[in-house]
Write a protein that holds these residues in place. Sequence first.
Motif, PDB file in Angstrom:
ATOM      1  N   MET A   1       0.832  -1.183   0.000  1.00 49.18           N
ATOM      2  CA  MET A   1       0.000   0.000   0.000  1.00 49.18           C
ATOM      3  C   MET A   1       0.878   1.249   0.000  1.00 49.18           C
ATOM      4  O   MET A   1       1.779   1.370   0.799  1.00 49.18           O
ATOM      5  N   THR A   2       0.565   2.182  -0.867  1.00 44.26           N
ATOM      6  CA  THR A   2       1.250   3.463  -0.878  1.00 44.26           C
ATOM      7  C   THR A   2       0.246   4.517  -0.455  1.00 44.26           C
ATOM      8  O   THR A   2      -0.669   4.833  -1.193  1.00 44.26           O
ATOM      9  N   TRP A   3       0.427   5.046   0.735  1.00 44.87           N
ATOM     10  CA  TRP A   3      -0.515   6.018   1.272  1.00 44.87           C
ATOM     11  C   TRP A   3       0.027   7.427   1.288  1.00 44.87           C
ATOM     12  O   TRP A   3      -0.715   8.360   1.525  1.00 44.87           O
ATOM     13  N   ALA A   4       1.320   7.623   1.063  1.00 48.67           N
ATOM     14  CA  ALA A   4       1.908   8.953   1.180  1.00 48.67           C
ATOM     15  C   ALA A   4       1.140   9.942   0.311  1.00 48.67           C
ATOM     16  O   ALA A   4       0.908   9.701  -0.865  1.00 48.67           O
ATOM     17  N   GLY A   5       0.710  11.039   0.915  1.00 48.34           N
ATOM     18  CA  GLY A   5      -0.028  12.072   0.201  1.00 48.34           C
ATOM     19  C   GLY A   5      -1.505  11.799   0.042  1.00 48.34           C
ATOM     20  O   GLY A   5      -2.229  12.632  -0.472  1.00 48.34           O
ATOM     21  N   GLU A   6      -1.960  10.650   0.447  1.00 47.87           N
ATOM     22  CA  GLU A   6      -3.377  10.303   0.336  1.00 47.87           C
ATOM     23  C   GLU A   6      -4.197  11.064   1.379  1.00 47.87           C
ATOM     24  O   GLU A   6      -3.689  11.509   2.398  1.00 47.87           O
ATOM     25  N   VAL A   7      -5.470  11.178   1.084  1.00 47.90           N
ATOM     26  CA  VAL A   7      -6.439  11.675   2.054  1.00 47.90           C
ATOM     27  C   VAL A   7      -7.337  10.497   2.396  1.00 47.90           C
ATOM     28  O   VAL A   7      -7.798   9.780   1.512  1.00 47.90           O
ATOM     29  N   LEU A   8      -7.537  10.272   3.681  1.00 53.07           N
ATOM     30  CA  LEU A   8      -8.444   9.232   4.155  1.00 53.07           C
ATOM     31  C   LEU A   8      -9.626   9.902   4.832  1.00 53.07           C
ATOM     32  O   LEU A   8      -9.449  10.881   5.558  1.00 53.07           O
ATOM     33  N   VAL A   9     -10.821   9.364   4.614  1.00 56.92           N
ATOM     34  CA  VAL A   9     -12.010   9.877   5.280  1.00 56.92           C
ATOM     35  C   VAL A   9     -12.681   8.713   6.001  1.00 56.92           C
ATOM     36  O   VAL A   9     -12.858   7.635   5.424  1.00 56.92           O
ATOM     37  N   VAL A  10     -13.045   8.953   7.255  1.00 54.99           N
ATOM     38  CA  VAL A  10     -13.708   7.918   8.046  1.00 54.99           C
ATOM     39  C   VAL A  10     -15.153   7.789   7.568  1.00 54.99           C
ATOM     40  O   VAL A  10     -15.925   8.743   7.616  1.00 54.99           O
ATOM     41  N   ASP A  11     -15.502   6.606   7.061  1.00 52.61           N
ATOM     42  CA  ASP A  11     -16.881   6.328   6.657  1.00 52.61           C
ATOM     43  C   ASP A  11     -17.705   5.923   7.871  1.00 52.61           C
ATOM     44  O   ASP A  11     -18.792   6.431   8.091  1.00 52.61           O
ATOM     45  N   VAL A  12     -17.184   4.971   8.626  1.00 49.69           N
ATOM     46  CA  VAL A  12     -17.894   4.452   9.801  1.00 49.69           C
ATOM     47  C   VAL A  12     -16.889   4.216  10.915  1.00 49.69           C
ATOM     48  O   VAL A  12     -15.836   3.614  10.685  1.00 49.69           O
ATOM     49  N   LEU A  13     -17.212   4.692  12.087  1.00 48.94           N
ATOM     50  CA  LEU A  13     -16.382   4.463  13.254  1.00 48.94           C
ATOM     51  C   LEU A  13     -17.100   3.471  14.161  1.00 48.94           C
ATOM     52  O   LEU A  13     -18.212   3.729  14.603  1.00 48.94           O
ATOM     53  N   ASP A  14     -16.464   2.331  14.400  1.00 52.10           N
ATOM     54  CA  ASP A  14     -17.016   1.313  15.296  1.00 52.10           C
ATOM     55  C   ASP A  14     -16.275   1.433  16.618  1.00 52.10           C
ATOM     56  O   ASP A  14     -15.192   0.873  16.788  1.00 52.10           O
ATOM     57  N   GLU A  15     -16.847   2.200  17.525  1.00 50.04           N
ATOM     58  CA  GLU A  15     -16.185   2.451  18.805  1.00 50.04           C
ATOM     59  C   GLU A  15     -16.054   1.188  19.642  1.00 50.04           C
ATOM     60  O   GLU A  15     -15.091   1.037  20.383  1.00 50.04           O
TER      61      GLU A  15
END
Length: 95
Positions: A1-15
């Motif tokens: 996986m290459t994540w450098a520079g990526e933007v991640l958005v939380v779809d669902v948070l399972d606390e």
Amino acid sequence: MTWAGEVLVVDVLDEDAGLADVEDTRGRTYQLPAEWLPGARDGAAYRVAVTDGGVRFTPDPDGARLLRERSKQTLLDFSDAPGESAGAEGDGERA
């Protein structure tokens, strides 16, 4: 996986499980430990930075908007082949 520079958005948070389902700018989805994401909540966005010391997730207040705009553009760029239209061959009733 290459994540450098990526933007991640939380779809669902399972606390309960301590996991966050996230989507990146390429449309891929992952599960990450929520503790890796400072202030994790549904819809929160993060910039990813890879360093010699590991991976850093930095909150990005505009990240979710940028990801939505990118998704909209992808949908606008998608089209059927030129000259094709729905019903071009099937006008009228079928026997």
